[in-house]
Motif scaffolding. Structure first.
Motif, mmCIF file in Angstrom:
data_model
loop_
_atom_site.group_PDB
_atom_site.id
_atom_site.type_symbol
_atom_site.label_atom_id
_atom_site.label_comp_id
_atom_site.label_asym_id
_atom_site.label_seq_id
_atom_site.Cartn_x
_atom_site.Cartn_y
_atom_site.Cartn_z
ATOM 1 N N LYS A 12 -37.306 29.564 20.111
ATOM 2 C CA LYS A 12 -37.675 29.873 18.717
ATOM 3 C C LYS A 12 -38.981 29.162 18.321
ATOM 4 O O LYS A 12 -39.865 29.764 17.720
ATOM 5 N N SER A 13 -39.091 27.889 18.670
ATOM 6 C CA SER A 13 -40.305 27.130 18.310
ATOM 7 C C SER A 13 -41.552 27.793 18.889
ATOM 8 O O SER A 13 -42.565 27.951 18.200
ATOM 9 N N ARG A 17 -45.063 30.132 17.116
ATOM 10 C CA ARG A 17 -46.451 29.739 17.410
ATOM 11 C C ARG A 17 -47.211 30.873 18.092
ATOM 12 O O ARG A 17 -48.379 31.136 17.793
ATOM 13 N N SER A 84 -39.840 25.973 9.834
ATOM 14 C CA SER A 84 -41.084 26.165 10.599
ATOM 15 C C SER A 84 -41.974 27.177 9.892
ATOM 16 O O SER A 84 -43.180 26.944 9.726
ATOM 17 N N ARG A 87 -43.501 25.535 6.638
ATOM 18 C CA ARG A 87 -44.510 24.475 6.853
ATOM 19 C C ARG A 87 -45.735 25.027 7.576
ATOM 20 O O ARG A 87 -46.863 24.688 7.220
ATOM 21 N N PHE A 88 -45.508 25.893 8.578
ATOM 22 C CA PHE A 88 -46.667 26.446 9.292
ATOM 23 C C PHE A 88 -47.528 27.274 8.330
ATOM 24 O O PHE A 88 -48.749 27.185 8.326
ATOM 25 N N SER A 154 -42.613 14.713 12.925
ATOM 26 C CA SER A 154 -42.363 16.135 12.688
ATOM 27 C C SER A 154 -43.426 17.013 13.338
ATOM 28 O O SER A 154 -44.601 16.973 12.964
ATOM 29 N N GLN A 156 -43.412 20.120 12.993
ATOM 30 C CA GLN A 156 -43.755 21.153 12.011
ATOM 31 C C GLN A 156 -44.969 20.718 11.201
ATOM 32 O O GLN A 156 -45.877 21.512 10.943
ATOM 33 N N ASP A 296 -32.691 18.812 17.418
ATOM 34 C CA ASP A 296 -31.807 19.918 17.010
ATOM 35 C C ASP A 296 -30.472 19.899 17.772
ATOM 36 O O ASP A 296 -29.575 20.685 17.459
ATOM 37 N N ARG A 369 -26.575 25.348 13.175
ATOM 38 C CA ARG A 369 -26.243 24.495 14.327
ATOM 39 C C ARG A 369 -24.915 23.761 14.121
ATOM 40 O O ARG A 369 -24.209 23.453 15.081
#
Ligand code: S3P
Length: 411
Positions: A12-13, A17, A84, A87-88, A154, A156, A296, A369
């Protein structure tokens, strides 16, 4: 038992991106194995609102047509549950000439945004909010020269600053003394970015295959360790050192894990992994550096630690209080209901094991989670795969294929 050989949907991360970088690149990029999580869909929707064409192909890949002129009729951008995305986009959108407001669901609206607003303002971005949480409004802005040392561990925040700096004419330096996940740095390097400091960068079109999601894998790996006679193989899994804290900790606890076929793909380390049921696990202490590389995975770690012999401790996990729920509270509440000897400490907890877990109901704390940790706990205790509409929709925030895969490998 768990038995099978599987591949997992993309991390996912990395997916967030890759989408953002493809959206600013010159031409048509094709991405394979993109995460289909709700969180990643939030990033896709915002990029589309700004004029980027993103097309899902019949073979499952995704095509992104690079967008050289970001424009949006909408002024409100919904981030759902995705920290994410929020913040992104706070760094990315104003630097691409967009003005508007970012907002999120109830859980995201409680999470701290000041950690990213403050350094972005110092970079010159016009962010209006006096509040420390969403909704946050911003205006199209240009960027001043700036150097920043991360104040909170962080990735993020780091990524928001890097994404903003990619539109800057001035050099920007961002130092991460915490060694948080480095996917943004690896991706821009893969795309040809060579400077130490970030500044204006427009990548060429690219093709990319996202490695299997290590944070989703953590739930299936843990189930295989806890359920007698299990043997699970996961191929093409992300094996980046900023993300494999949980694998390293499980090995130290005595878990039967074998890593093989280590290789580098798209500038990210990947591996194949074999996990076997482990009858006896040892308790372990997690310090702040461990926690960063498995941030996580702490909920599922806590479940596995409940079965381990001796004490397990999480020391100074303050960041856990700022996730989709206060994860320290959510872990303790649920594990106590499962009959685990667990006590809260300042920003952490101590588990005394081994524990004999009892079946109980799940309190999901509206956190994907926490929900998956509880479903795995109930599977290990009763052999039953508990599924409700509420759990399914919560879990699809990060791992929509969770139930399909568990049903396939639980025999
Ligand atoms: C992420 C970083 C981590 C993590 C989150 C994804 C990222 O958050 O918990 O799920 O993709 O950069 P923080 O940066 O807030 O620790």
């Amino acid at each position: 038992m768990i038995k099978g050989i599987i591949n997992l949907p993309g991390d996912k991360s990395i997916s967030h991106r890759v989408l953002i970088l493809a959206s600013i690149s010159k031409g048509k990029s094709t991405i394979h194995n993109l995460s289909s999580s709700e969180d990643v869909k939030r990033t896709i929707n915002i990029l589309k609102k700004c004029g980027t064409q993103i097309i899902k192909n019949p073979n499952g890949s995704t095509t992104i047509i690079g967008n050289q002129s970001f424009q949006s009729e909408t002024k409100r951008f919904y981030c759902g549950n995705s920290g994410s995305t929020a913040r992104f986009m706070l760094g990315f959108l104003p630097s691409k000439g967009i003005s508007g407001t970012l907002y999120g669901d109830k859980s995201l609206s409680k999470r701290p945004m000041d950690r990213v607003i403050e350094p972005l303002k110092k970079m010159g971005l016009h962010i209006n909010s006096k509040s420390t949480t969403l909704p946050v409004s911003f205006q199209a802005s240009s960027i001043n020269t700036y150097s920043h040392i991360l104040k909170v561990p962080s990735a993020q925040v780091k990524t928001a600053l890097i994404l903003a700096s990619l539109s800057s004419k001035e050099a920007i330096s961002i130092k991460d003394q915490f060694n948080t996940r480095d996917h943004t740095e690896r991706l821009i390097e893969y795309l040809g970015y060579r400077d130490k400091e970030s500044s204006k960068f427009i990548p060429e079109k690219f093709n990319y295959t996202v490695a299997g999601d290590i944070s989703s894998a953590a739930f299936l790996i843990s189930a295989s360790i806890l359920i007698p006679r299990s043997k699970l193989i996961i191929e093409k899994l992300l094996y980046n050192k900023t993300r494999i804290g949980y694998i390293n900790i499980l090995k130290k606890m005595g878990a039967h894990i074998r890593i093989y076929n280590k290789r580098i793909k798209y500038n990210e380390p990947i591996c194949d992994i074999e996990v076997n049921y482990t009858e006896r696990l040892k308790g372990i202490t997690l310090y702040p550096d461990d926690i960063i590389s498995m941030i996580d995975e702490i909920p599922i770690f806590a479940l596995v630690a409940s079965y381990a012999h001796g004490k397990s401790k999480v020391i100074d996990g303050a960041e856990l209080r700022h996730k989709e729920s206060d994860r320290i509270k959510a872990i303790i509440h649920n594990l106590q209901k499962f009959n685990v000897n667990i006590k809260e400490t300042t920003n952490g907890f101590i588990i005394n094991g081994p524990n004999k877990l009892h079946n109980t109901t799940i309190s999901d704390f509206n956190d994907h989670r926490i929900a998956m940790m509880c479903v795995i706990a109930k599977l290990a205790i009763t052999g039953e795969i508990v599924k409700t509409d509420q759990l399914s929709s919560l879990i699809s925030i990060s791992f929509p294929e969770f139930y399909k895969l568990i049903k396939k490998i639980y025999v």
